[in-house]
Design an enzyme around this catalytic site. Structure first.
Site, PDB file in Angstrom:
ATOM      1  N   ARG A  27      -8.315   0.965  10.008  1.00 25.27           N
ATOM      2  CA  ARG A  27      -7.817  -0.392  10.234  1.00 25.27           C
ATOM      3  C   ARG A  27      -8.705  -1.171  11.185  1.00 25.27           C
ATOM      4  O   ARG A  27      -8.395  -2.325  11.494  1.00 25.27           O
ATOM      5  CB  ARG A  27      -6.433  -0.303  10.863  1.00 25.27           C
ATOM      6  CG  ARG A  27      -5.295  -0.650   9.948  1.00 25.27           C
ATOM      7  CD  ARG A  27      -4.032  -0.330  10.725  1.00 25.27           C
ATOM      8  NE  ARG A  27      -2.924  -1.094  10.307  1.00 25.27           N
ATOM      9  CZ  ARG A  27      -1.913  -0.593   9.605  1.00 25.27           C
ATOM     10  NH1 ARG A  27      -1.926   0.655   9.219  1.00 25.27           N
ATOM     11  NH2 ARG A  27      -0.902  -1.347   9.308  1.00 25.27           N
ATOM     12  N   ARG A  61      12.566  -6.233   4.185  1.00 24.07           N
ATOM     13  CA  ARG A  61      12.411  -4.793   3.879  1.00 24.07           C
ATOM     14  C   ARG A  61      13.440  -3.958   4.635  1.00 24.07           C
ATOM     15  O   ARG A  61      13.705  -4.185   5.808  1.00 24.07           O
ATOM     16  CB  ARG A  61      11.000  -4.357   4.290  1.00 24.07           C
ATOM     17  CG  ARG A  61      10.776  -2.870   4.111  1.00 24.07           C
ATOM     18  CD  ARG A  61       9.322  -2.519   4.075  1.00 24.07           C
ATOM     19  NE  ARG A  61       8.648  -2.723   5.357  1.00 24.07           N
ATOM     20  CZ  ARG A  61       7.337  -2.509   5.517  1.00 24.07           C
ATOM     21  NH1 ARG A  61       6.598  -2.138   4.499  1.00 24.07           N
ATOM     22  NH2 ARG A  61       6.790  -2.705   6.694  1.00 24.07           N
ATOM     23  N   LYS A 109       0.833  -1.218   0.000  1.00 27.15           N
ATOM     24  CA  LYS A 109       0.000   0.000   0.000  1.00 27.15           C
ATOM     25  C   LYS A 109       0.863   1.263   0.000  1.00 27.15           C
ATOM     26  O   LYS A 109       0.637   2.190  -0.766  1.00 27.15           O
ATOM     27  CB  LYS A 109      -0.893   0.078   1.259  1.00 27.15           C
ATOM     28  CG  LYS A 109      -1.730  -1.135   1.545  1.00 27.15           C
ATOM     29  CD  LYS A 109      -2.506  -0.967   2.849  1.00 27.15           C
ATOM     30  CE  LYS A 109      -1.662  -0.846   4.102  1.00 27.15           C
ATOM     31  NZ  LYS A 109      -0.951  -2.038   4.522  1.00 27.15           N
ATOM     32  N   ARG A 142      12.852  -1.462  10.062  1.00 31.48           N
ATOM     33  CA  ARG A 142      11.824  -0.981  10.985  1.00 31.48           C
ATOM     34  C   ARG A 142      11.741  -1.917  12.183  1.00 31.48           C
ATOM     35  O   ARG A 142      11.807  -3.134  12.032  1.00 31.48           O
ATOM     36  CB  ARG A 142      10.463  -0.964  10.266  1.00 31.48           C
ATOM     37  CG  ARG A 142      10.141   0.366   9.651  1.00 31.48           C
ATOM     38  CD  ARG A 142       8.932   0.327   8.784  1.00 31.48           C
ATOM     39  NE  ARG A 142       7.751  -0.260   9.410  1.00 31.48           N
ATOM     40  CZ  ARG A 142       6.548  -0.264   8.842  1.00 31.48           C
ATOM     41  NH1 ARG A 142       6.366   0.283   7.671  1.00 31.48           N
ATOM     42  NH2 ARG A 142       5.520  -0.821   9.446  1.00 31.48           N
ATOM     43  N   ARG A 173       1.381  -8.417  13.915  1.00 34.09           N
ATOM     44  CA  ARG A 173       0.753  -7.493  12.956  1.00 34.09           C
ATOM     45  C   ARG A 173      -0.196  -8.245  12.025  1.00 34.09           C
ATOM     46  O   ARG A 173      -1.286  -7.762  11.726  1.00 34.09           O
ATOM     47  CB  ARG A 173       1.826  -6.766  12.129  1.00 34.09           C
ATOM     48  CG  ARG A 173       2.479  -5.645  12.911  1.00 34.09           C
ATOM     49  CD  ARG A 173       3.810  -5.261  12.317  1.00 34.09           C
ATOM     50  NE  ARG A 173       3.716  -4.647  11.012  1.00 34.09           N
ATOM     51  CZ  ARG A 173       4.726  -4.598  10.149  1.00 34.09           C
ATOM     52  NH1 ARG A 173       5.899  -5.148  10.451  1.00 34.09           N
ATOM     53  NH2 ARG A 173       4.578  -3.997   9.005  1.00 34.09           N
TER      54      ARG A 173
END
Ligand code: ADP
Length: 218
Positions: free
Chosen positions: A94, A132, A19, A165, A176
């Protein structure tokens, strides 16, 4: 063609669905506000604010930040001058209470125009998140296998150091994904019932997803 797009869009999808990457690309091509609640919270953490300190304890564990904190933050953001004609909400809503608060805040002439769901199988999400890396300075997003930098750990765009992160560690990723399944996935039915939901197969190359996304947003 796309520079006059007046879309008020929600991007829905699991962590790692792409996203944020796509919202950034759309905002580079089209004049609209890219509103990422994750980026806003990370900026709060970085600035050392009280809100940031409060949010961090949830984020590092992979949990959602309490609804009211997020709702107040987004309400203030979408009142800003750059977010009047067109915007993408990336990472909000969310939860159902967040979706209801958004509806209550948008009247007829600034109602949502699109809700786009980014579909990616869960095993693919895991690989995307663990690999990532983000540039600590310019925010560019890389991946150790799918989009490696020329020199390991250094951003190709600005030459600064890459970081991982804190919520991209395997322990936080599991939580998550669990939060997504239990709290966010029900929004697919919420928006599906209203006829505004469009799904995009986001398990394809970023360029292919981007082209399809621009068509969907027309
Ligand atoms: P991702 O979609 O990859 O999980 P984000 O950058 O959108 O990443 O969000 C990172 C974290 O910020 C979330 O795990 C959560 O703790 C917090 N967060 C962001 N948006 C919301 C939201 N709308 N409601 C609650 N928490 C949020």
């Amino acid at each position: 063609m796309t520079s006059s797009l007046t879309a008020r869009c929600v991007f829905l999808g699991a962590p790692g669905a792409g996203k944020g990457t796509q919202a950034k690309r759309v905002a580079e091509k089209v004049a609209l506000a890219h509103i990422s609640t994750g980026d806003m919270l990370r900026a709060e953490v970085k600035s050392g604010s009280e809100l940031g300190a409060q949010a961090r304890t949830f984020m590092d564990q992979g949990k959602l930040v309490p609804d009211q904190v997020i709702i107040d933050m987004v309400k203030e953001r979408i009142r800003k001058p750059d977010a009047q004609a067109a915007w993408i909400l990336d990472g909000f809503p969310r939860t159902l209470p967040q979706a209801e608060a958004l509806d209550a805040n948008l009247s007829g002439d600034n109602a949502l125009t699109h809700v786009i769901s980014f579909a990616v199988p869960e095993d693919v999400l895991m690989g995307r998140l663990t690999g990532r890396r983000t540039c600590s300075k310019c925010g560019a997003i890389w991946h150790i296998e799918n989009k490696p930098t020329k020199q390991e750990g250094i951003c190709d765009a600005c030459g600064c150091e890459l970081t991982q992160r804190s919520d991209d560690r395997p322990e936080a990723i599991g939580k998550r994904l669990e939060e997504y399944r239990s709290l966010t996935a029900p929004l697919l039915a919420y928006y599906g019932d209203r006829g505004v939901l469009r799904e995009i197969d986001a398990n394809r190359s970023p360029d292919v997803v981007f082209e399809e996304l621009l068509n969907l947003m027309q």
